[in-house]
Design a protein around this motif. Structure first.
Motif, PDB file in Angstrom:
ATOM      1  N   PRO A   1       0.992  -1.386   0.324  1.00 26.50           N
ATOM      2  CA  PRO A   1       0.015   0.666  -0.127  1.00 26.50           C
ATOM      3  C   PRO A   1       0.604   1.204  -0.130  1.00 26.50           C
ATOM      4  CG  PRO A   1      -0.345  -1.198   2.118  1.00 26.50           C
ATOM      5  CD  PRO A   1       0.856  -1.800   1.367  1.00 26.50           C
ATOM      6  N   LEU A   2       1.729   1.211   0.645  1.00 23.52           N
ATOM      7  CA  LEU A   2       2.622   2.206   0.086  1.00 23.52           C
ATOM      8  C   LEU A   2       3.564   2.658  -0.917  1.00 23.52           C
ATOM      9  CD1 LEU A   2       4.902   2.249   3.537  1.00 23.52           C
ATOM     10  CD2 LEU A   2       3.432   3.726   2.794  1.00 23.52           C
ATOM     11  N   LEU A   3       3.404   1.669  -1.700  1.00 23.39           N
ATOM     12  CA  LEU A   3       4.425   2.072  -3.335  1.00 23.39           C
ATOM     13  C   LEU A   3       2.934   2.294  -3.590  1.00 23.39           C
ATOM     14  CD1 LEU A   3       6.410  -1.135  -3.925  1.00 23.39           C
ATOM     15  CD2 LEU A   3       7.312   1.241  -2.473  1.00 23.39           C
ATOM     16  N   VAL A   4       1.600   2.099  -3.484  1.00 24.64           N
ATOM     17  CA  VAL A   4       0.762   2.330  -4.517  1.00 24.64           C
ATOM     18  C   VAL A   4       0.648   4.193  -4.435  1.00 24.64           C
ATOM     19  CG1 VAL A   4      -1.305   2.320  -4.388  1.00 24.64           C
ATOM     20  CG2 VAL A   4      -0.169   0.210  -4.995  1.00 24.64           C
ATOM     21  N   ALA A   5       0.738   4.215  -2.446  1.00 25.35           N
ATOM     22  CA  ALA A   5       0.499   5.610  -2.153  1.00 25.35           C
ATOM     23  C   ALA A   5       1.430   6.733  -2.459  1.00 25.35           C
ATOM     24  CB  ALA A   5      -0.072   5.546  -0.967  1.00 25.35           C
TER      25      ALA A   5
ATOM     26  N   ALA B   1      -4.943   9.287   2.464  1.00 27.48           N
ATOM     27  CA  ALA B   1      -5.539   7.390   3.403  1.00 27.48           C
ATOM     28  C   ALA B   1      -4.076   7.606   4.374  1.00 27.48           C
ATOM     29  CB  ALA B   1      -5.673   6.412   2.231  1.00 27.48           C
ATOM     30  N   LEU B   2      -3.368   7.429   3.715  1.00 27.13           N
ATOM     31  CA  LEU B   2      -2.041   7.017   4.526  1.00 27.13           C
ATOM     32  C   LEU B   2      -0.971   8.307   4.873  1.00 27.13           C
ATOM     33  CD1 LEU B   2      -0.842   3.997   2.898  1.00 27.13           C
ATOM     34  CD2 LEU B   2      -2.764   3.853   4.448  1.00 27.13           C
ATOM     35  N   GLY B   3      -0.852   8.949   3.891  1.00 27.43           N
ATOM     36  CA  GLY B   3      -0.236   9.971   4.715  1.00 27.43           C
ATOM     37  C   GLY B   3      -0.935  10.974   5.217  1.00 27.43           C
ATOM     38  N   MET B   4      -2.295  10.681   5.482  1.00 26.75           N
ATOM     39  CA  MET B   4      -2.446  12.059   7.197  1.00 26.75           C
ATOM     40  C   MET B   4      -2.471  11.406   8.142  1.00 26.75           C
ATOM     41  SD  MET B   4      -6.382  12.601   5.097  1.00 26.75           S
ATOM     42  CE  MET B   4      -7.215  13.473   6.326  1.00 26.75           C
TER      43      MET B   4
ATOM     44  N   ILE C   1      -0.358   3.563  15.279  1.00 31.80           N
ATOM     45  CA  ILE C   1      -0.513   3.196  13.755  1.00 31.80           C
ATOM     46  C   ILE C   1      -1.988   3.037  13.658  1.00 31.80           C
ATOM     47  CG2 ILE C   1       0.032   1.409  12.935  1.00 31.80           C
ATOM     48  CD1 ILE C   1       0.851   5.029  11.387  1.00 31.80           C
ATOM     49  N   THR C   2      -2.110   1.593  13.375  1.00 30.72           N
ATOM     50  CA  THR C   2      -4.144   0.963  13.023  1.00 30.72           C
ATOM     51  C   THR C   2      -4.857   2.483  13.543  1.00 30.72           C
ATOM     52  OG1 THR C   2      -2.641  -0.649  13.822  1.00 30.72           O
ATOM     53  CG2 THR C   2      -5.330  -0.664  13.797  1.00 30.72           C
ATOM     54  N   LEU C   3      -4.614   2.312  14.673  1.00 31.58           N
ATOM     55  CA  LEU C   3      -6.060   4.520  14.866  1.00 31.58           C
ATOM     56  C   LEU C   3      -5.795   4.938  14.416  1.00 31.58           C
ATOM     57  CD1 LEU C   3      -8.431   4.273  17.914  1.00 31.58           C
ATOM     58  CD2 LEU C   3      -5.624   5.209  18.590  1.00 31.58           C
ATOM     59  N   ALA C   4      -4.659   5.270  14.331  1.00 23.98           N
ATOM     60  CA  ALA C   4      -5.112   7.015  13.368  1.00 23.98           C
ATOM     61  C   ALA C   4      -5.826   6.646  11.793  1.00 23.98           C
ATOM     62  CB  ALA C   4      -3.495   7.072  13.027  1.00 23.98           C
ATOM     63  N   VAL C   5      -5.208   5.476  11.345  1.00 28.85           N
ATOM     64  CA  VAL C   5      -5.600   5.224  10.282  1.00 28.85           C
ATOM     65  C   VAL C   5      -6.961   4.606   9.774  1.00 28.85           C
ATOM     66  CG1 VAL C   5      -6.118   3.362   8.329  1.00 28.85           C
ATOM     67  CG2 VAL C   5      -3.480   3.841   9.525  1.00 28.85           C
TER      68      VAL C   5
ATOM     69  N   ALA D   1     -11.217   5.349   1.536  1.00 30.22           N
ATOM     70  CA  ALA D   1     -12.056   5.468   2.595  1.00 30.22           C
ATOM     71  C   ALA D   1     -13.683   5.708   1.812  1.00 30.22           C
ATOM     72  CB  ALA D   1     -11.368   6.303   3.891  1.00 30.22           C
ATOM     73  N   VAL D   2     -12.556   6.822   1.322  1.00 28.75           N
ATOM     74  CA  VAL D   2     -13.974   7.855   0.474  1.00 28.75           C
ATOM     75  C   VAL D   2     -14.504   6.947  -0.306  1.00 28.75           C
ATOM     76  CG1 VAL D   2     -14.994   9.550  -0.849  1.00 28.75           C
ATOM     77  CG2 VAL D   2     -13.717  10.193   1.483  1.00 28.75           C
ATOM     78  N   SER D   3     -13.556   6.100  -0.963  1.00 32.33           N
ATOM     79  CA  SER D   3     -13.918   4.880  -2.015  1.00 32.33           C
ATOM     80  C   SER D   3     -14.915   3.975  -1.613  1.00 32.33           C
ATOM     81  CB  SER D   3     -13.339   4.783  -2.675  1.00 32.33           C
ATOM     82  OG  SER D   3     -12.419   5.399  -3.656  1.00 32.33           O
ATOM     83  N   ILE D   4     -14.383   4.056  -0.108  1.00 28.64           N
ATOM     84  CA  ILE D   4     -15.465   2.235   1.038  1.00 28.64           C
ATOM     85  C   ILE D   4     -16.773   3.038   0.679  1.00 28.64           C
ATOM     86  CG2 ILE D   4     -15.407   1.107   2.636  1.00 28.64           C
ATOM     87  CD1 ILE D   4     -12.273   0.927   2.450  1.00 28.64           C
TER      88      ILE D   4
END
Length: 268
Positions: free
Chosen positions: A20-24, A66-69, A193-197, A218-221
């Motif tokens: 997911p990091l590489l995708v982001a 999603a991950l940056g925030m 980090i899990t809580l933040a996500v 998350a918006v897409s979901i």
């Protein structure tokens, strides 16, 4: 001893985090051009979403928020909360300790999602505001964790000797005392980090954060959950990337905690 099973666990954890990091990070650089089509159609690699947009294209550009925030919020929380905790643990003035920690206790009973939602509504569609709000609700627990972990080291004879040698505050507390909190921080990092996500995704999922048309995972979901049976990849693809990141990060944090404990256990 490094067992093959342990090495395999680390490799799997790294892969779960890296995907997911590489995708982001690099996803927006991938030249995917797709014309809008019919909603929830099977066009393209992963089909289209509820607005007829290409799911693969959205997936490639939606990870940075999603991950940056979430990662940004955790970094800010540890910088601010960690500094507060170290100052509170190392000070010789009880009033300073109380003055730093007690105000944070007021924030602890407040529901995190409620605080973030209020901020998100006030500064709608502001990624920076949501990031700061998530960091804010994590600062009290990080500060208390670091303070509790650093108390013994901060009052040790080694610290007194360093003070007599007139070493700087940063040398004593970041160089020596700071090392004593690495284990607890490693144990907490995966959960943090899990809580933040979760918090960032929840705010966006509820429609209180970024714009409903934003290409955020998350918006897409949230936007496409009603079409799950029509086009499952519009929901499953971003959800799997979020789960992959949080699961992999927790596994890596567990391995890091195990690594930091081994030298201590070996000397007992």
């Amino acid at each position: 001893m490094n067992h093959p099973g342990a090495r395999m666990s680390v490799v799997v954890s790294v892969m779960l985090v890296l995907l997911p990091l590489l995708v982001a990070v690099f996803g927006p650089l991938v030249p995917v051009q797709a014309e809008p089509g019919l909603p929830y159609a099977s066009e393209g690699v992963l089909g289209t979403d509820g607005l007829g947009r290409d799911v693969l294209q959205l997936l490639l550009v939606g990870g940075r928020t999603a991950l940056g925030m979430a990662i940004g919020a955790v970094v800010i929380a540890y910088v601010i909360g960690g500094l507060i905790g170290l100052v509170a643990a190392s000070t010789r003035h009880r009033w300073l300790d109380e003055g730093l920690i007690r105000p944070l206790d007021v924030l602890l009973p407040l529901p995190s999602l409620l605080v973030i939602s209020v901020v998100a509504v006030g500064w709608r569609a502001s990624a920076l505001a949501i990031t700061l709000a998530v960091a804010l609700v994590n600062v009290p627990t990080v500060a208390r964790l670091v303070r509790a972990a650093a108390l013994d080291a901060a009052s040790s004879p080694v610290v007194e000797a360093l003070r007599m040698q007139r070493e700087s505050w940063f040398t004593i507390n970041l160089g020596y005392v700071g090392r004593s909190v690495l284990g607890p921080v490693a144990a907490d990092l995966g959960t943090r980090i899990t809580l933040a996500v979760f918090l960032v995704a929840s705010v966006n999922f509820l429609g209180l954060g970024l714009s409903p048309t934003a290409p955020d995972w998350a918006v897409s979901i949230s936007r496409n959950r009603e079409g799950l049976l029509l086009q499952p990849w519009s929901v499953l693809a971003p959800a799997l990337l979020l789960v992959s990141f949080t699961l992999g990060f927790n596994l890596l944090a567990d391995r890091l905690l195990h690594h930091t404990r081994r030298p201590t256990e070996a000397t007992e």
